[in-house]
Design a protein around this motif. Structure first.
Motif, mmCIF file in Angstrom:
data_model
loop_
_atom_site.group_PDB
_atom_site.id
_atom_site.type_symbol
_atom_site.label_atom_id
_atom_site.label_comp_id
_atom_site.label_asym_id
_atom_site.label_seq_id
_atom_site.Cartn_x
_atom_site.Cartn_y
_atom_site.Cartn_z
ATOM 1 N N LEU A 133 0.860 -1.187 0.000
ATOM 2 C CA LEU A 133 0.000 0.000 0.000
ATOM 3 C C LEU A 133 0.893 1.233 0.000
ATOM 4 C CD1 LEU A 133 -2.646 -1.176 2.631
ATOM 5 C CD2 LEU A 133 -2.772 -1.333 0.139
ATOM 6 N N CYS A 134 1.530 1.474 -1.140
ATOM 7 C CA CYS A 134 2.576 2.501 -1.185
ATOM 8 C C CYS A 134 2.016 3.897 -0.953
ATOM 9 C CB CYS A 134 3.342 2.428 -2.500
ATOM 10 S SG CYS A 134 2.374 2.784 -3.971
ATOM 11 N N PHE A 135 0.772 4.140 -1.371
ATOM 12 C CA PHE A 135 0.185 5.466 -1.190
ATOM 13 C C PHE A 135 -0.341 5.652 0.234
ATOM 14 C CE2 PHE A 135 -0.366 4.760 -5.813
ATOM 15 C CZ PHE A 135 0.266 5.893 -6.283
ATOM 16 N N THR A 136 -1.061 4.679 0.731
ATOM 17 C CA THR A 136 -1.701 4.795 2.040
ATOM 18 C C THR A 136 -0.675 4.876 3.158
ATOM 19 O OG1 THR A 136 -3.634 3.610 1.228
ATOM 20 C CG2 THR A 136 -3.324 3.692 3.613
ATOM 21 N N THR A 137 0.367 4.060 3.084
ATOM 22 C CA THR A 137 1.393 4.115 4.132
ATOM 23 C C THR A 137 2.141 5.439 4.093
ATOM 24 O OG1 THR A 137 2.872 2.897 2.641
ATOM 25 C CG2 THR A 137 1.708 1.634 4.329
ATOM 26 N N GLU A 138 2.322 5.995 2.894
ATOM 27 C CA GLU A 138 2.948 7.317 2.807
ATOM 28 C C GLU A 138 2.052 8.371 3.443
ATOM 29 O OE1 GLU A 138 5.716 8.621 2.693
ATOM 30 O OE2 GLU A 138 6.260 9.236 0.658
ATOM 31 N N GLU A 139 0.760 8.299 3.158
ATOM 32 C CA GLU A 139 -0.192 9.243 3.753
ATOM 33 C C GLU A 139 -0.170 9.132 5.276
ATOM 34 O OE1 GLU A 139 -5.017 10.209 3.679
ATOM 35 O OE2 GLU A 139 -4.227 8.453 2.638
ATOM 36 N N ALA A 140 -0.127 7.896 5.798
ATOM 37 C CA ALA A 140 -0.095 7.698 7.245
ATOM 38 C C ALA A 140 1.207 8.214 7.840
ATOM 39 C CB ALA A 140 -0.276 6.212 7.564
ATOM 40 N N TRP A 141 2.316 7.957 7.140
ATOM 41 C CA TRP A 141 3.619 8.418 7.636
ATOM 42 C C TRP A 141 3.679 9.938 7.720
ATOM 43 C CZ3 TRP A 141 7.480 6.422 10.204
ATOM 44 C CH2 TRP A 141 8.713 7.073 10.225
ATOM 45 N N LEU A 142 3.164 10.588 6.695
ATOM 46 C CA LEU A 142 3.153 12.048 6.700
ATOM 47 C C LEU A 142 2.210 12.575 7.778
ATOM 48 C CD1 LEU A 142 3.161 12.739 2.847
ATOM 49 C CD2 LEU A 142 5.098 12.864 4.432
ATOM 50 N N ALA A 143 1.099 11.881 8.020
ATOM 51 C CA ALA A 143 0.165 12.304 9.073
ATOM 52 C C ALA A 143 0.789 12.155 10.457
ATOM 53 C CB ALA A 143 -1.117 11.477 8.983
ATOM 54 N N ARG A 144 1.670 11.184 10.606
ATOM 55 C CA ARG A 144 2.354 10.978 11.895
ATOM 56 C C ARG A 144 3.351 12.093 12.160
ATOM 57 N NH1 ARG A 144 3.484 10.380 16.429
ATOM 58 N NH2 ARG A 144 4.531 8.638 17.478
ATOM 59 N N GLY A 145 3.814 12.757 11.089
ATOM 60 C CA GLY A 145 4.696 13.896 11.272
ATOM 61 C C GLY A 145 6.120 13.541 11.641
ATOM 62 N N LYS A 146 6.581 12.360 11.220
ATOM 63 C CA LYS A 146 7.941 11.928 11.568
ATOM 64 C C LYS A 146 8.911 12.154 10.407
ATOM 65 C CE LYS A 146 8.273 8.299 14.281
ATOM 66 N NZ LYS A 146 8.174 6.930 14.855
ATOM 67 N N THR A 147 8.659 13.220 9.646
ATOM 68 C CA THR A 147 9.496 13.487 8.473
ATOM 69 C C THR A 147 10.907 13.904 8.850
ATOM 70 O OG1 THR A 147 8.560 15.719 8.419
ATOM 71 C CG2 THR A 147 7.579 14.063 6.962
ATOM 72 N N ASP A 148 11.139 14.209 10.133
ATOM 73 C CA ASP A 148 12.516 14.474 10.549
ATOM 74 C C ASP A 148 13.335 13.183 10.525
ATOM 75 O OD1 ASP A 148 10.864 13.540 12.620
ATOM 76 O OD2 ASP A 148 12.302 14.186 14.148
ATOM 77 N N GLU A 149 12.647 12.046 10.632
ATOM 78 C CA GLU A 149 13.320 10.750 10.529
ATOM 79 C C GLU A 149 13.485 10.337 9.074
ATOM 80 O OE1 GLU A 149 11.505 7.707 12.877
ATOM 81 O OE2 GLU A 149 11.105 9.060 14.550
ATOM 82 N N ALA A 150 12.432 10.565 8.255
ATOM 83 C CA ALA A 150 12.467 10.224 6.830
ATOM 84 C C ALA A 150 11.408 11.030 6.120
ATOM 85 C CB ALA A 150 12.230 8.733 6.625
ATOM 86 N N GLU A 151 11.791 11.658 4.993
ATOM 87 C CA GLU A 151 10.831 12.456 4.238
ATOM 88 C C GLU A 151 9.715 11.605 3.638
ATOM 89 O OE1 GLU A 151 12.461 16.017 1.835
ATOM 90 O OE2 GLU A 151 14.061 14.526 1.838
ATOM 91 N N SER A 152 9.974 10.337 3.514
ATOM 92 C CA SER A 152 8.995 9.420 2.946
ATOM 93 C C SER A 152 9.113 8.091 3.658
ATOM 94 C CB SER A 152 9.240 9.229 1.447
ATOM 95 O OG SER A 152 8.512 8.124 0.941
#
Length: 947
Positions: A785-804
């Protein structure tokens, strides 16, 4: 009067929406990937890592994507993404087959619509139009692949029509020329008179065709068996037009052949009373019926079929000028069967694969009978100008003329018609003919190519394993590889043939000049350059014929490993994996194997994975006529690409896959369960930070069990990636989310998350585990689920760990989280819980209670191991009841039981006390806390600490 405690409950809070809206959201995520340069970041991040190379089998550049494309590319993407997240460098280079008849056919269609004559168009101009056609569709398909979430080197794909590619294809063919593996021969090949070219096996499909059937007398001229004197051998065929090319008759050495003398005829029979017919005993009765023979006598069994000579059935034909006045031999052949016919097979080496091989073994003539348009050459006695199939693919006059001639010569015993499976072109859908033509072949025996290829198969891993046997049998029994085509849109065969000797010129310097020219100008250089450019000063162009055939496209695609894997330093040779549909055992897997085994002594791949075909929801092949086509673009627009991707891995892709609206709705439901799990995790993590994190050793047993399950899932994920079994991986992850989390762990811990104090050990432990779950699940599900997991990751706000999320690797799950003893304990606890929840559901269905919190079950247990497993656990919390009573005794007769859980029975009463206005548990102490009216002691304590 109740107090509203809603704002004091820690309900989940997240911006991750319940409704996915994937058709709108996914393009936004694609743009995010483009904005951050995801592919470039992946390459930079993985520089120096172990390479993983999945070599892309080239789709054809001539139309919009269909579900077969989607299945194939999504599966490749799932594999590449998972290998990348395992810590490898999975650089994926997509590619396209660009040459060949389908594109040439489309361009010619345009000419026909405009009333133009293709033969009047200069070759280079025609090739330019073909190149432009291919480029147009490549650009369209790239965008369609991107929409499916395929991460690839879209800026630098490979194309077989690139100049560098064409040069290296020529270079590869030159290797076979130089080692004498390439030769010219006259062989019967499947030929399309509509498309005027030979076809490879992979370009042939079989459809029903109505054909005339004839039984023909071959009078015996001489033999060692007196019984055969004056008799005729009878053959049966569905291709009367091949009779003029007859050069032998075949029989089976193990069959019993009998001479029958006709004594009585039926109505309209053209047999003759008194004639003697030689037939296979097992087939004779059917021939008797077909020839309308009422009676015959058995003269005797033939004892000796050796040294038999037979007259051609058109012997003595008036007007043939003696062209058929010759004898032919009777030969043993293992392809003769007693399934149908007469037990004898008419052999025309010009018009059949088995016929051609038998003729080669016995030195028979292979006459050139019909031209590229399916018309008999002028030199063919009596039948010159007759047509087998017209340019429209319709039956010509050849069958009729031959049947009439057989009647005139007295050789026709009977005639009829039948419907049978017959080879057709997969493009024009027209019937094909076997036709003897001068073609260029790669020998399977020269340089031990067959043996090298078979050893390479043994050295290759096949998934599933049966693919090895299938490919082995194909290579073991295949004829020499016909690599020439009589078209113009392709890579030219780099051959000059000496007119005097008929031998190809084998000179490495000449080949090098051709390769150099192709690198600069592509294959057009062959058509717009004088031969002297390539021959140099060493040879006189007048002494050589420049071959105008092109290389068949399967050699193009079979050579991709040379101009992709070897030519690009970011990849490696051999590839870790080739992955295509199961039809490619006779296609790309096959030709890549032969090309590489012939030039490098081994396969260009370490492993081969095959998937099935896509069918509609009823198991039928998709077709416009049935109106059952499901297109990827339609799924993207209605459901979103993640649903399509989910369908790929949720299906057993080693078999044929079914797809349709009902199936996609089912996958959408599965997707919602996964999405809701991620949403709950995100909501439960609102405000979570490292200060709240709790060490594992301080966690309750339930949280430790969840961490143990993660060690099991980690092993499954990694093993599934090693086995390329993403179906098993998905099932494990889906069941974990649905059964272990949603229906068990998270269901139990909702009360803790919502109502416990923020600093309680249970709540901190739960939120720590949920954070771990989120990190693990988003990584494990990201390849799928490449799109949904990206959406969830961005919603978690942990982009300081990984932009994607796709810039992460799979989490390292500590080995010491594994605890099989704890897992066994919770298996026992869950057995007891199932009985309790089952008993409560019965009362809920009967409307005797509403929420399970209104229940007070008495649980009777007479199994010590279950009581030991429960120990000091709060079974009321685990069963989501307000109160519970555990009784070590046999259950009363009226107790609720489950057949598969021995020793447990449950009797459910109503919970005693009042309902807490904050947590909704029914407890005796509710209402006894004046500082928190209408609450239980737990909630009252939380409220007092908050104030």
């Amino acid at each position: 009067m109740s107090t509203d405690y809603k704002d004091t409950v820690f309900l989940p809070k997240t911006d991750f929406p319940m409704r996915a809206g994937l058709p709108k959201k996914e393009p936004e995520i694609l743009q995010h990937w483009a904005d951050i340069g995801l592919f470039e970041k992946l390459r930079a991040q993985s520089k120096g890592r172990e390479k993983f190379t999945l070599h892309d089998g080239p789709p054809y550049a001539n139309g919009h994507l269909h579900m077969g494309h989607a299945l194939n590319k999504v599966l490749k993407d799932v594999i590449n993404r998972s290998q990348q997240m395992l810590g490898k460098d999975a650089h994926y280079v997509p590619g396209w087959d660009c040459h060949g008849l389908p594109i040439e056919w489309k361009v010619e269609e345009g000419y026909r619509e405009r009333g133009q004559d293709k033969d009047e168009v200069p070759v280079v101009e025609f090739r330019k139009e073909c190149r432009e056609f291919a480029d147009k569709w490549i650009n369209i398909q790239i965008e369609e692949f991107k929409r499916l979430g395929i991460e690839a080197d879209w800026e630098q794909p490979y194309k077989t029509m690139n100049y560098q590619s064409e040069a290296l294809i020529v270079k590869e063919m030159g290797k076979f020329l130089m080692n004498k593996g390439l030769y010219m021969g006259t062989k019967a090949v499947l030929w399309s008179v509509v498309e005027k070219t030979a076809l490879a096996d992979a370009e042939v499909e079989y459809h029903e065709l109505k054909s005339p059937t004839i039984w023909v007398r071959f009078p015996i001229a001489s033999s060692n068996d007196k019984l055969l004197d004056g008799a005729s051998i009878i053959i049966w065929t569905t291709t009367p037009w091949t009779i003029p090319a007859n050069r032998a008759v075949a029989c089976g050495a193990e069959f019993e052949y009998v001479v029958y003398e006709v004594t009585e005829l039926g109505e309209n029979s053209i047999a003759k009373v008194g004639e003697r017919l030689v037939l296979n005993r097992e087939l004779a009765e059917q021939v008797k019926i077909d020839a309308k023979i009422e009676a015959w006598t058995e003269v005797g069994t033939v004892s000796d079929l050796s040294n038999v000579k037979i007259k051609h059935p058109l012997n003595g034909l008036e007007g043939a000028d003696g062209g058929y006045d010759y004898e032919v031999p009777l030969l043993n052949a293992d392809f003769v069967t007693n399934d149908a016919g007469t037990g004898f097979v008419h052999i025309a080496p010009s018009h059949g694969a088995d016929d051609n091989e038998l003729g080669r073994q016995h030195g028979l003539e292979v006459p050139m009978m019909i031209d590229e348009a399916g018309v008999y050459y002028d030199h063919v006695p009596f039948f010159a100008g007759s047509c087998v199939y017209t340019q429209e693919g319709k039956a010509g006059d050849a069958n009729g003329r031959v049947i009439k001639a057989l009647i005139e010569s007295g050789s026709l015993l009977a005639k009829g018609s039948m419907r049978h499976s017959y080879p057709h072109s997969w493009r024009s859908k027209a019937p094909l003919v076997f036709r003897a033509t001068p073609q260029w072949f790669i020998s399977m025996e020269t340089n031990d190519l067959r043996d090298k290829a078979l050893k390479a198969i043994d050295d290759t891993r096949f998934i599933p394993e049966k693919g090895s046997t299938r490919l082995y049998k194909m290579v073991e029994g295949r004829p020499d590889w016909c690599v020439s085509r009589q078209r113009v849109w392709g890579v030219p065969l780099p051959i000059f043939m000496e007119k005097k000797t008929g031998e190809p010129l084998r000179d490495q310097k000449v080949l090098d000049r051709i390769v150099d020219a192709f690198e600069q100008e592509g294959g057009d250089a062959w058509f717009n350059s004088p031969p002297a450019r390539f021959l140099g000063n060493e040879y006189n162009p007048d002494d050589y014929e420049q071959i105008q055939d092109v290389i068949e496209v399967w050699f193009d695609s079979g050579s991709t490993h040379s101009f992709v894997l070897e030519a690009r330093p970011e990849l490696k040779w051999p590839a870790d994996l080739y992955l295509e549909g199961s039809d490619q055992h006779r296609g790309w897997f096959h030709t890549s194997l032969l090309e590489s085994a012939g030039t490098r002594g081994r396969a260009p791949y370490d492993a081969v994975l095959t998937h099935g075909f896509v069918l509609d929801n009823k198991g039928r092949k998709m077709s416009k006529s049935l109106g059952n086509i499901t297109a990827p673009a339609e799924i993207n627009a209605k459901y979103g690409a993640d649903i399509l991707r989910l369908w790929v891995v949720a299906s057993d892709y080693s078999q044929d896959l079914r797809v349709g609206d009902e199936i996609l709705k089912y996958q959408a439901d599965s997707y919602r369960r996964l999405r809701n799990t991620l949403r709950f995790l995100l909501g439960s993590l609102d405000g979570f930070n490292d200060a709240e994190r709790l060490p594992v050793e301080q966690m309750p047993a339930l949280e430790k069990w969840v961490l143990h399950r993660l060690t099991e899932l980690d092993a499954i994920v990694r093993q599934s990636c090693a086995d390329y079994d993403y179906h098993a991986m998905f099932q494990a992850l889906h069941n974990f989310c649905a059964l272990d989390l949603s229906a068990f762990y998270l269901d139990i811990r909702k009360d803790t998350l919502y109502c416990d104090g923020v600093d309680t050990l249970e709540r901190r432990a739960c939120r720590t585990v949920i954070d771990t779950l989120f990190d693990a699940l988003t990584a494990w599900l990201a390849p799928i689920l490449c799109f949904t997991t990206e959406e969830a990751w961005l919603a978690r706000g942990k982009t300081d760990e990984a932009e994607s999320v796709h810039l992460r690797t799979f989490p390292v799950v500590p080995a010491d989280w594994k605890n099989d003893t704890l897992a066994e304990r919770w298996d026992n606890v869950r057995e007891v819980r199932r009985v309790v929840t089952g008993a409560i559901e019965v009362l809920r269905a009967e409307k005797k209670i509403g929420s399970s919190l209104q229940a007070r079950p008495a649980v009777y247990i007479n199994r010590p191991e279950l009581l030991s497993a429960i120990g000091d656990l709060d079974m009321a919390d685990i069963c989501i009841t307000s109160q519970i009573e555990l009784v070590e005794a046999d259950a009363p007769q009226e107790a609720y039981r489950l057949n598969d859980v021995d020793g447990v029975g449950v009797v459910v009463d109503s919970a005693e006390g009042n309902k807490c206005e904050r947590c909704w548990k029914v407890l005796p102490d509710v209402g006894s806390h004046p500082n928190a009216e209408g609450t239980c002691s737990r909630c009252a304590n939380v409220l007092s600490r908050a104030s």
